[in-house]
Design an enzyme around this catalytic site. Structure first.
Site, short mmCIF file in Angstrom:
data_model
loop_
_atom_site.label_atom_id
_atom_site.label_comp_id
_atom_site.label_asym_id
_atom_site.label_seq_id
_atom_site.Cartn_x
_atom_site.Cartn_y
_atom_site.Cartn_z
N ASN A 4 1.18 -0.95 0.34
CA ASN A 4 0.09 0.06 -0.20
C ASN A 4 0.48 1.38 -0.53
O ASN A 4 2.11 1.55 -0.51
CB ASN A 4 -1.44 -0.10 1.23
CG ASN A 4 -2.37 0.99 0.90
OD1 ASN A 4 -2.42 0.86 0.11
ND2 ASN A 4 -2.05 2.07 1.59
N ASN A 17 -0.52 3.13 6.78
CA ASN A 17 -0.91 3.94 5.51
C ASN A 17 0.41 5.41 5.41
O ASN A 17 1.35 5.01 5.28
CB ASN A 17 -2.06 4.11 5.62
CG ASN A 17 -3.60 4.17 4.33
OD1 ASN A 17 -2.43 4.24 3.06
ND2 ASN A 17 -4.47 3.60 5.06
N ASP A 67 -6.20 8.36 7.04
CA ASP A 67 -5.49 7.69 5.87
C ASP A 67 -4.06 8.55 5.22
O ASP A 67 -2.65 7.87 6.11
CB ASP A 67 -6.04 7.84 4.25
CG ASP A 67 -5.89 6.84 3.18
OD1 ASP A 67 -4.87 6.02 2.53
OD2 ASP A 67 -7.01 6.39 2.42
#
Length: 333
Positions: free
Chosen positions: A148, A196, A246
């Site tokens: 990610n 994140n 995020d």
């Protein structure tokens, strides 16, 4: 339309060539260029403006990274499997189509090319041919995981984390760091739900980190010479109902800018006091990350995700006249 936004101020929205639109109608309006959404937001800090960058409708926009050397914005669309470059001077876009989900991308300090964090692992990407070569697959034994978000520290190490591909939030991911030799990969944090946002304090002695399901921002003591982290503690808790933290970046005053997934906003926080300083509402549900850019790093680029919702969900936003600038994003190597 003039709308109160908690205690932070008032913003006015106009949509050319139409005069005014209520911001709460955003979900029912189809936005088509050449029309341009402009938002003027008044606060004690300054009067700033939000613009939509034309020709961007991402499925899952992420990882904005301003490349000072080239004066372009690098970002990815995870679900569309693309690496993207936006040149604001010429208002042009370049899209590189991959065959794998890509969580983030960073440019190399020397020799050109891009390092991407994809489903299988870390890879070197040739931006001219679109071909990539995987050189590290630390979670090959967990095929349901993918990489990610990620970012480089001031010494050029590449930090990137993983998550369950279904975004279940199960603590099956990890945070890794790739040394500048391009070979040494080390797991730094285990039991991660959705890895994140990452950034470092201005003195590089603290690393800030977001594991989204925890709804908080943690800090680590950081040894910039060795890349070692220690003394994890929570510095900011994001209240339920405000969205899920995020992506993240930092400004020249050492304040954190945090994107709120399902929160329709980009927010500014004080990492010392843990207080929320500013909230900028945006006409998209899922705000994903941010990066300061422009010639003097005074423009804040913000990515978002559509996930099947109509435009401007999935838009790329540019916020100007903030009264504060960012700091350069380091490159790899």
């Amino acid at each position: 339309a003039v709308v109160s936004t908690q205690s932070t101020g008032v913003f006015c929205i106009s949509f050319q060539p139409f005069p005014l639109l209520d911001p709460f109608l955003f979900n029912s309006i189809q936005f088509n260029f050449p029309y341009l959404l402009r938002v003027r937001y008044h606060s004690a800090m300054s009067e700033y403006k939000v613009e939509l960058i034309p020709d961007v409708h991402a499925q899952l926009g992420e990882g904005p990274n301003w490349i000072v050397r080239d004066q372009v914005l690098l970002w990815v669309d995870i679900d569309k499997m693309t690496v993207n470059f936006f040149d604001p001077k010429n208002n042009t876009h370049k899209e590189i189509q991959l065959d794998s989900k890509v969580g983030t991308a960073v440019t190399r300090k020397h020799g050109g090319g891009v390092v991407v964090a994809i489903q299988k692992g870390l890879a070197n990407l040739d931006v001219e041919t679109g071909r990539y070569e995987v050189f590290a697959s630390p979670e090959e034994h967990i095929p349901s995981n993918r990489f990610n978000d990620g970012k480089c520290d001031i010494r050029g190490r590449f930090w990137a984390g993983t998550m369950d591909s279904t975004a279940s939030g199960a603590p099956v991911g990890a945070l890794y760091t790739l040394e500048t030799d391009g070979k040494t990969l080390t797991k730094k944090v285990s039991d991660v739900g959705i890895s994140n946002g990452l950034t470092w304090s201005l003195d590089h002695k603290t690393m800030y980190y977001i594991d989204s399901p925890l709804r908080r921002i943690d800090a680590f003591d950081y040894n910039v010479e060795t890349g070692e982290i220690a003394n994890r503690r929570t510095i900011i808790n994001v209240p339920k109902g405000e969205g899920i933290p995020d992506g993240m970046t930092i400004d020249e005053e050492g304040k954190l800018w945090v994107a709120l997934w399902e929160g329709s906003a980009i927010t500014r926080w004080d990492p010392v006091t843990g207080n929320s300083l500013l909230k900028i509402p945006l006409p998209a549900k899922r705000i994903t990350s941010a990066s300061f850019g422009g010639p003097d790093l005074s423009e804040l680029y913000v990515t978002s995700a559509s996930k099947g919702d109509p435009y401007p969900n999935g838009a790329l936003f540019r916020i100007t006249n903030l009264g504060v600038k960012g700091v350069p994003e380091p490159q790899f190597g």
